[in-house]
Motif scaffolding. Structure first.
Motif, PDB file in Angstrom:
ATOM      1  N   MET A 131       4.279  20.514   3.911  1.00  0.00           N
ATOM      2  CA  MET A 131       4.191  19.847   2.619  1.00  0.00           C
ATOM      3  C   MET A 131       4.161  18.323   2.746  1.00  0.00           C
ATOM      4  SD  MET A 131       3.986  22.314   0.452  1.00  0.00           S
ATOM      5  CE  MET A 131       3.191  23.355   1.681  1.00  0.00           C
ATOM      6  N   ASP A 132       3.507  17.696   1.780  1.00  0.00           N
ATOM      7  CA  ASP A 132       3.525  16.235   1.675  1.00  0.00           C
ATOM      8  C   ASP A 132       4.737  15.764   0.874  1.00  0.00           C
ATOM      9  OD1 ASP A 132       0.877  15.747   2.946  1.00  0.00           O
ATOM     10  OD2 ASP A 132       0.171  16.894   1.210  1.00  0.00           O
ATOM     11  N   VAL A 133       5.139  16.579  -0.093  1.00  0.00           N
ATOM     12  CA  VAL A 133       6.315  16.286  -0.912  1.00  0.00           C
ATOM     13  C   VAL A 133       7.122  17.567  -1.052  1.00  0.00           C
ATOM     14  CG1 VAL A 133       7.190  15.460  -3.137  1.00  0.00           C
ATOM     15  CG2 VAL A 133       5.033  14.549  -2.233  1.00  0.00           C
ATOM     16  N   ILE A 134       8.445  17.455  -0.893  1.00  0.00           N
ATOM     17  CA  ILE A 134       9.352  18.565  -1.151  1.00  0.00           C
ATOM     18  C   ILE A 134      10.218  18.189  -2.352  1.00  0.00           C
ATOM     19  CG2 ILE A 134      11.306  19.926  -0.314  1.00  0.00           C
ATOM     20  CD1 ILE A 134       8.927  20.658   1.247  1.00  0.00           C
ATOM     21  N   SER A 135      10.238  19.052  -3.361  1.00  0.00           N
ATOM     22  CA  SER A 135      11.079  18.819  -4.540  1.00  0.00           C
ATOM     23  C   SER A 135      12.187  19.863  -4.581  1.00  0.00           C
ATOM     24  CB  SER A 135      10.238  18.901  -5.825  1.00  0.00           C
ATOM     25  OG  SER A 135      11.065  18.750  -6.970  1.00  0.00           O
ATOM     26  N   ILE A 136      13.438  19.397  -4.569  1.00  0.00           N
ATOM     27  CA  ILE A 136      14.594  20.288  -4.622  1.00  0.00           C
ATOM     28  C   ILE A 136      14.908  20.590  -6.083  1.00  0.00           C
ATOM     29  CG2 ILE A 136      16.992  20.655  -3.945  1.00  0.00           C
ATOM     30  CD1 ILE A 136      15.163  20.250  -1.568  1.00  0.00           C
ATOM     31  N   ASN A 137      14.773  21.841  -6.473  1.00  0.00           N
ATOM     32  CA  ASN A 137      15.034  22.239  -7.857  1.00  0.00           C
ATOM     33  C   ASN A 137      15.841  23.534  -7.941  1.00  0.00           C
ATOM     34  OD1 ASN A 137      11.873  20.977  -8.114  1.00  0.00           O
ATOM     35  ND2 ASN A 137      13.470  20.113  -9.389  1.00  0.00           N
ATOM     36  N   CYS A 138      16.617  23.819  -6.899  1.00  0.00           N
ATOM     37  CA  CYS A 138      17.461  25.009  -6.890  1.00  0.00           C
ATOM     38  C   CYS A 138      18.903  24.611  -7.192  1.00  0.00           C
ATOM     39  CB  CYS A 138      17.376  25.720  -5.546  1.00  0.00           C
ATOM     40  SG  CYS A 138      17.945  24.725  -4.152  1.00  0.00           S
ATOM     41  N   PRO A 139      19.720  25.533  -7.702  1.00  0.00           N
ATOM     42  CA  PRO A 139      21.129  25.209  -7.966  1.00  0.00           C
ATOM     43  C   PRO A 139      21.931  25.131  -6.683  1.00  0.00           C
ATOM     44  CG  PRO A 139      20.721  27.523  -8.403  1.00  0.00           C
ATOM     45  CD  PRO A 139      19.375  26.910  -8.094  1.00  0.00           C
ATOM     46  N   HIS A 140      23.130  24.570  -6.790  1.00  0.00           N
ATOM     47  CA  HIS A 140      24.040  24.559  -5.647  1.00  0.00           C
ATOM     48  C   HIS A 140      24.896  25.812  -5.682  1.00  0.00           C
ATOM     49  CE1 HIS A 140      28.083  23.153  -3.883  1.00  0.00           C
ATOM     50  NE2 HIS A 140      27.314  23.594  -2.901  1.00  0.00           N
ATOM     51  N   HIS A 196       2.988  24.647  -4.138  1.00  0.00           N
ATOM     52  CA  HIS A 196       3.541  25.647  -3.242  1.00  0.00           C
ATOM     53  C   HIS A 196       5.018  25.802  -3.606  1.00  0.00           C
ATOM     54  CE1 HIS A 196       0.083  25.402  -0.343  1.00  0.00           C
ATOM     55  NE2 HIS A 196      -0.049  24.252  -0.985  1.00  0.00           N
ATOM     56  N   TYR A 197       5.587  26.965  -3.304  1.00  0.00           N
ATOM     57  CA  TYR A 197       6.998  27.132  -3.653  1.00  0.00           C
ATOM     58  C   TYR A 197       7.693  28.153  -2.766  1.00  0.00           C
ATOM     59  CZ  TYR A 197       6.281  31.679  -6.004  1.00  0.00           C
ATOM     60  OH  TYR A 197       6.016  33.003  -6.284  1.00  0.00           O
ATOM     61  N   HIS A 198       9.001  27.956  -2.646  1.00  0.00           N
ATOM     62  CA  HIS A 198       9.883  28.925  -1.997  1.00  0.00           C
ATOM     63  C   HIS A 198      10.970  29.251  -2.998  1.00  0.00           C
ATOM     64  CE1 HIS A 198      12.381  30.909   1.039  1.00  0.00           C
ATOM     65  NE2 HIS A 198      13.393  30.235   0.533  1.00  0.00           N
ATOM     66  N   LEU A 247       0.837  -1.196   0.000  1.00  0.00           N
ATOM     67  CA  LEU A 247       0.000   0.000   0.000  1.00  0.00           C
ATOM     68  C   LEU A 247       0.874   1.248   0.000  1.00  0.00           C
ATOM     69  CD1 LEU A 247      -2.813  -0.951   2.562  1.00  0.00           C
ATOM     70  CD2 LEU A 247      -2.811  -1.157   0.066  1.00  0.00           C
ATOM     71  N   GLY A 248       0.689   2.066  -1.001  1.00  0.00           N
ATOM     72  CA  GLY A 248       1.400   3.328  -1.079  1.00  0.00           C
ATOM     73  C   GLY A 248       0.462   4.474  -0.773  1.00  0.00           C
ATOM     74  N   GLN A 249       0.779   5.644  -1.305  1.00  0.00           N
ATOM     75  CA  GLN A 249      -0.051   6.829  -1.117  1.00  0.00           C
ATOM     76  C   GLN A 249      -0.301   7.480  -2.463  1.00  0.00           C
ATOM     77  OE1 GLN A 249       2.280   9.169   1.639  1.00  0.00           O
ATOM     78  NE2 GLN A 249       1.080   8.462   3.378  1.00  0.00           N
ATOM     79  N   ARG A 250      -1.525   7.981  -2.646  1.00  0.00           N
ATOM     80  CA  ARG A 250      -1.816   8.712  -3.873  1.00  0.00           C
ATOM     81  C   ARG A 250      -1.167  10.094  -3.818  1.00  0.00           C
ATOM     82  NH1 ARG A 250      -8.171   9.451  -2.626  1.00  0.00           N
ATOM     83  NH2 ARG A 250      -8.090   7.360  -3.531  1.00  0.00           N
ATOM     84  N   VAL A 251      -0.899  10.666  -4.993  1.00  0.00           N
ATOM     85  CA  VAL A 251      -0.338  12.013  -5.051  1.00  0.00           C
ATOM     86  C   VAL A 251      -1.425  13.063  -5.284  1.00  0.00           C
ATOM     87  CG1 VAL A 251       1.923  11.214  -5.828  1.00  0.00           C
ATOM     88  CG2 VAL A 251       0.205  11.860  -7.518  1.00  0.00           C
ATOM     89  N   HIS A 252      -2.560  12.642  -5.822  1.00  0.00           N
ATOM     90  CA  HIS A 252      -3.657  13.581  -6.069  1.00  0.00           C
ATOM     91  C   HIS A 252      -4.081  14.252  -4.762  1.00  0.00           C
ATOM     92  CE1 HIS A 252      -7.228  15.119  -8.208  1.00  0.00           C
ATOM     93  NE2 HIS A 252      -7.826  14.975  -7.027  1.00  0.00           N
ATOM     94  N   GLY A 253      -4.174  15.572  -4.814  1.00  0.00           N
ATOM     95  CA  GLY A 253      -4.609  16.326  -3.646  1.00  0.00           C
ATOM     96  C   GLY A 253      -3.507  16.642  -2.653  1.00  0.00           C
ATOM     97  N   LYS A 254      -2.333  16.086  -2.860  1.00  0.00           N
ATOM     98  CA  LYS A 254      -1.234  16.323  -1.920  1.00  0.00           C
ATOM     99  C   LYS A 254      -0.571  17.677  -2.182  1.00  0.00           C
ATOM    100  CE  LYS A 254      -1.439  12.375   0.288  1.00  0.00           C
ATOM    101  NZ  LYS A 254      -2.566  11.738  -0.403  1.00  0.00           N
ATOM    102  N   ARG A 255       0.060  18.210  -1.145  1.00  0.00           N
ATOM    103  CA  ARG A 255       0.774  19.474  -1.247  1.00  0.00           C
ATOM    104  C   ARG A 255       2.220  19.233  -1.690  1.00  0.00           C
ATOM    105  NH1 ARG A 255      -0.438  23.561   3.766  1.00  0.00           N
ATOM    106  NH2 ARG A 255      -2.602  24.074   3.250  1.00  0.00           N
ATOM    107  N   LEU A 256       2.593  19.862  -2.791  1.00  0.00           N
ATOM    108  CA  LEU A 256       3.962  19.780  -3.297  1.00  0.00           C
ATOM    109  C   LEU A 256       4.654  21.107  -3.048  1.00  0.00           C
ATOM    110  CD1 LEU A 256       6.329  18.600  -4.949  1.00  0.00           C
ATOM    111  CD2 LEU A 256       5.167  19.437  -7.014  1.00  0.00           C
ATOM    112  N   GLY A 257       5.744  21.078  -2.305  1.00  0.00           N
ATOM    113  CA  GLY A 257       6.551  22.271  -2.059  1.00  0.00           C
ATOM    114  C   GLY A 257       7.786  22.243  -2.938  1.00  0.00           C
ATOM    115  N   ILE A 258       7.897  23.201  -3.841  1.00  0.00           N
ATOM    116  CA  ILE A 258       9.012  23.264  -4.786  1.00  0.00           C
ATOM    117  C   ILE A 258      10.040  24.270  -4.276  1.00  0.00           C
ATOM    118  CG2 ILE A 258       9.703  23.797  -7.156  1.00  0.00           C
ATOM    119  CD1 ILE A 258       6.873  22.971  -8.030  1.00  0.00           C
ATOM    120  N   LEU A 259      11.234  23.801  -4.060  1.00  0.00           N
ATOM    121  CA  LEU A 259      12.320  24.652  -3.594  1.00  0.00           C
ATOM    122  C   LEU A 259      13.160  25.052  -4.801  1.00  0.00           C
ATOM    123  CD1 LEU A 259      14.043  26.023  -1.512  1.00  0.00           C
ATOM    124  CD2 LEU A 259      14.988  23.812  -0.861  1.00  0.00           C
TER     125      LEU A 259
END
Length: 328
Positions: free
Chosen positions: A207-216, A177-179, A144-156
């Motif tokens: 957030m339910d999911v955090i996605s790292i998309n910023c440069p180093h 959502h984003y920072h 059993l996993g988790q659905r992504v529909h309806g979840k909060r995604l925080g984009i960094l």
């Protein structure tokens, strides 16, 4: 015999079509095997080439640039990330730096979603059962996993890649959502129905999911440090397709081992290809070998951009993808 053509050194094997075009245009020295250049080879290259075409595996620091000959005028990086190049030192020595921005945004966003789904839906665990012949049939409570529909995604980091991730995530019914270092224009926020968080701490905690998309950069090193990782929800998932140094990897391992984070999908690692062995053994972690931008189309487009940057420079004009220190 001098050819009158630019002397170009390429540090890694590139797609055949790119190498063929380079041979047509330049006096090019190609890499025979697909391994990173040793320091001595890089030194010899900067001492003699007019143009250096490095990749992320090459450390172009101030000490190396100090050995550069007066003829080296352009570092045409094959890739968009330039944290392996001391751009300020290069410019001080009159050496321009170019990169290949925008090429891999869609490819990287695709991989971000792939890792997110793989972690949330436990896909690698299912694949392993099938490969081992351990599947005995459907069961109501199996994997059993988790659905992504309806979840909060925080984009960094809401640049090209972050926005491409937002576009895809919206199609999955996620809340965006984003920072970001700077807030986006209202019309761009409206396009993605995105909520801006000035405080990364506050966003991370919700957030339910955090996605790292910023440069180093120096300011993003360990941006997701031990203190900030403790703010994440117990079932939150962390995805990184940007740069490994943005996350304190040891702190992440501790949180994952303790069950304080739901999982992680990592395409990049703090110490390059030296992956923390503990990450390999955790069932709620999905690892991929820095392949987010690895598409045939993307690699060819990157090569085309490199060639255009070199040709434009050779024609006496500013390379279209010139990197300047103020951009960093």
């Amino acid at each position: 015999m001098p050819t009158g053509r630019l002397s170009v050194v390429v540090t890694r094997r590139l797609p055949e079509a790119v190498e063929t075009r380079m041979k047509e245009l330049f006096d090019v020295r190609l890499r025979e095997d697909d391994t990173p250049m040793a320091r001595a080879e890089l030194t010899e290259a900067v001492e003699n080439a007019d143009i250096l075409v490095p990749t992320i595996t090459d450390e172009i620091d101030a000490n190396l640039l100090a050995r550069a000959g007066n003829q080296l005028k352009l570092i045409a990086n094959y890739g968009s990330g330039i944290d392996h190049i001391d751009v300020a030192s290069a410019r001080q020595r009159g050496i321009l730096v170019s990169n290949t921005p925008g090429v891999s945004a869609d490819d990287t966003a695709d991989m971000t979603m792939a890792l997110m789904l793989a972690v949330k839906r436990r896909i690698p665990e299912g694949l392993e059962r099938m490969k081992e012949g351990a599947w005995t049939g459907w069961a109501p409570t199996a994997l059993l996993g988790q659905r992504v529909h309806g979840k909060r995604l925080g984009i960094l980091g809401m640049g090209r890649i972050g926005q491409a991730v937002a576009q895809r995530a919206r199609a999955f019914g996620m809340q965006i959502h984003y920072h970001n270092r700077r807030r986006l224009r209202e019309e761009i926020e409206a396009q993605y129905e995105a909520t801006y968080w000035e405080s990364l701490d506050q966003m991370a905690a919700r957030m339910d999911v955090i996605s790292i998309n910023c440069p180093h950069t120096p300011s993003t090193f360990h941006l997701m440090n031990a203190r900030r990782l403790k703010l994440l929800k117990k079932d939150a998932v962390l995805i990184n397709t940007s740069r490994g140094e943005v996350i304190d990897e040891n702190a992440l391992v501790r949180r994952l081992e303790a069950g304080d984070i739901g999982g992680a999908g990592l395409d990049v690692f703090e110490h390059g290809h030296e992956v923390n062995p503990k990450l390999r053994s955790l069932p709620n972690v999905v690892l991929s070998p820095h392949m987010a931008s690895a598409t045939q189309e993307g690699r060819l487009e990157m090569g085309e951009k490199v060639i255009i940057n070199i040709k434009t420079f050779d024609d006496g004009h500013r390379p279209p993808d010139l990197v300047v220190p103020s951009m960093l």
